[in-house]
Design an enzyme around this catalytic site. Structure first.
Site, PDB file in Angstrom:
ATOM      1  N   ARG A 229      -4.271 -10.977 -16.307  1.00  0.00           N
ATOM      2  CA  ARG A 229      -3.590 -11.743 -15.262  1.00  0.00           C
ATOM      3  C   ARG A 229      -3.356 -13.165 -15.762  1.00  0.00           C
ATOM      4  O   ARG A 229      -4.188 -13.728 -16.483  1.00  0.00           O
ATOM      5  CB  ARG A 229      -4.455 -11.807 -13.994  1.00  0.00           C
ATOM      6  CG  ARG A 229      -4.487 -10.515 -13.188  1.00  0.00           C
ATOM      7  CD  ARG A 229      -3.133 -10.189 -12.558  1.00  0.00           C
ATOM      8  NE  ARG A 229      -3.173  -8.987 -11.730  1.00  0.00           N
ATOM      9  CZ  ARG A 229      -2.809  -7.775 -12.137  1.00  0.00           C
ATOM     10  NH1 ARG A 229      -2.387  -7.582 -13.378  1.00  0.00           N
ATOM     11  NH2 ARG A 229      -2.861  -6.747 -11.311  1.00  0.00           N
ATOM     12  N   HIS A 277       5.413  -8.674 -18.335  1.00  0.00           N
ATOM     13  CA  HIS A 277       4.427  -7.809 -17.646  1.00  0.00           C
ATOM     14  C   HIS A 277       4.774  -6.323 -17.821  1.00  0.00           C
ATOM     15  O   HIS A 277       5.015  -5.606 -16.841  1.00  0.00           O
ATOM     16  CB  HIS A 277       4.326  -8.173 -16.155  1.00  0.00           C
ATOM     17  CG  HIS A 277       3.011  -7.757 -15.543  1.00  0.00           C
ATOM     18  ND1 HIS A 277       2.339  -8.506 -14.604  1.00  0.00           N
ATOM     19  CD2 HIS A 277       2.240  -6.656 -15.751  1.00  0.00           C
ATOM     20  CE1 HIS A 277       1.222  -7.879 -14.248  1.00  0.00           C
ATOM     21  NE2 HIS A 277       1.141  -6.740 -14.939  1.00  0.00           N
TER      22      HIS A 277
HETATM   23  C1  GLV Z   1      -0.807  -4.130 -13.280  1.00  0.00           C
HETATM   24  O1  GLV Z   1      -0.768  -5.289 -13.589  1.00  0.00           O
HETATM   25  C2  GLV Z   1      -1.950  -3.467 -12.712  1.00  0.00           C
HETATM   26  O2  GLV Z   1      -2.859  -4.129 -12.201  1.00  0.00           O
HETATM   27  O3  GLV Z   1      -1.999  -2.234 -12.780  1.00  0.00           O
END
Ligand code: GLV
Length: 314
Positions: A229, A277
């Protein structure tokens, strides 16, 4: 088993795909959908036994008052943890691997190989027409630390070990992990690492863990890989350590604000690789299979894994 009612709440364009897949796995269930972003509370909405969701608006919890369990369609539950309206008395179950760990390990391996082989440096040399060969290091001479040894971190660590890298792991409460030296204190874990990989859950304790005080312990010229994160990282500290030459680069898949704002300095920094991401995207079939298996288990009174422990924060 009595037919359970299962609510799917994801972004509008994915509702059909998810509900059809879940219905296939649970033919007897009554599967129905709700857009995750819907803000209006519908007092007449059908009540569900289970909700399967990703980043819903809080109105969902005002509507659904009889849930037996909630399934998060991701590994990280930080977005739900930050919602005061989230009903903490209802068990929250997160995805465990569900096909995500393998691709995430490949992402890390690609970044590590790029670092070890100096491919970023050669790309820069090419732009400047410079022929400057450097002998690559042997994998056994590259010390890599993986923070977080859940399903994802373990897979990353083992993938790197299989390639001959010198790998160690960090977890808050030390436990044996096959083939891996595990630390439960940060300082000795970080000391002298050439590559630091972050696969931790985001909790009050781990927020900002990738900060100056910790990153200065890495070897000179080390590389940071963050695929957990954005809030784990203190952006300004990374920029300062790159600009001072302490760190040589970073591969970042996650950011404090996503999408990464157009004027963010990470976009244009020579030593930073930005990806949007994508290291571990949720896979429909694998995730639905896992959720369906757990719904069947819960309906038969069995315990399931992946239940969030709120005291621990993940
Ligand atoms: C993606 O970021 C997840 O938490 O699966």
């Amino acid at each position: 088993m009595a037919a359970p009612a299962v609510l799917i709440a994801v972004e509008a364009k994915a509702l059909k795909r998810w509900s059809e897949a879940l219905q296939r796995e649970l033919p007897d269930a009554q599967v129905f959908t709700r857009e995750a972003t819907k803000t209006v509370v519908d007092a007449t909405a059908k009540t569900a036994d289970y909700a399967v969701l990703w980043r819903p608006h809080a109105s969902l919890f005002a509507e659904q008052r009889r849930l037996k369990a909630i399934f998060n369609l991701g590994a990280g539950i930080d977005a739900l943890a930050a919602m005061p309206e989230f009903p903490r008395a209802v068990p929250l179950i997160r995805l465990e691997d569900a096909g995500m760990a393998g691709p995430m390990a490949h992402y890390v391996l690609a970044a590590v190989l790029r670092f070890m082989l100096g491919l970023g440096r050669y790309a820069q040399d090419q732009r400047e027409h410079r022929w400057a060969p450097k002998r690559p290091r042997a994998p056994g001479d590259v010390r890599i630390g993986v923070m977080g040894l859940g399903a994802i971190g373990r897979r990353i660590a083992h993938t790197l070990i299989d390639q001959g890298f010198n790998v160690r792991g960090y977890v808050r409460h030390a436990r044996a992990v096959d083939g891996l030296t595990v630390f439960d204190t940060l300082a000795p874990f970080l000391d002298g690492l050439d590559v630091l990989v972050n696969a931790l859950p985001l909790t009050a304790e781990t927020s900002g863990i990738l900060r100056r005080e910790h990153l200065v312990r890495l070897a000179d010229g080390a590389h940071l890989i963050n695929l957990a994160r954005g809030a784990h990282l203190v952006d300004e500290d990374l920029l300062e350590l790159l600009d001072s030459g302490k760190l040589s680069g970073a591969t970042l898949d996650v950011f404090r604000e996503e999408p990464l704002p157009p004027d963010h300095p990470f976009w244009t920094h020579d030593a930073i690789t930005v990806t949007p991401h994508v290291a571990g995207v949720t896979l429909v079939d694998e995730s639905v299979r896992q959720v369906a298996d757990k719904i069947r288990a819960l309906e038969s009174g069995a315990a399931v894994s992946g239940v969030v422990d709120w005291k621990r924060g993940y």
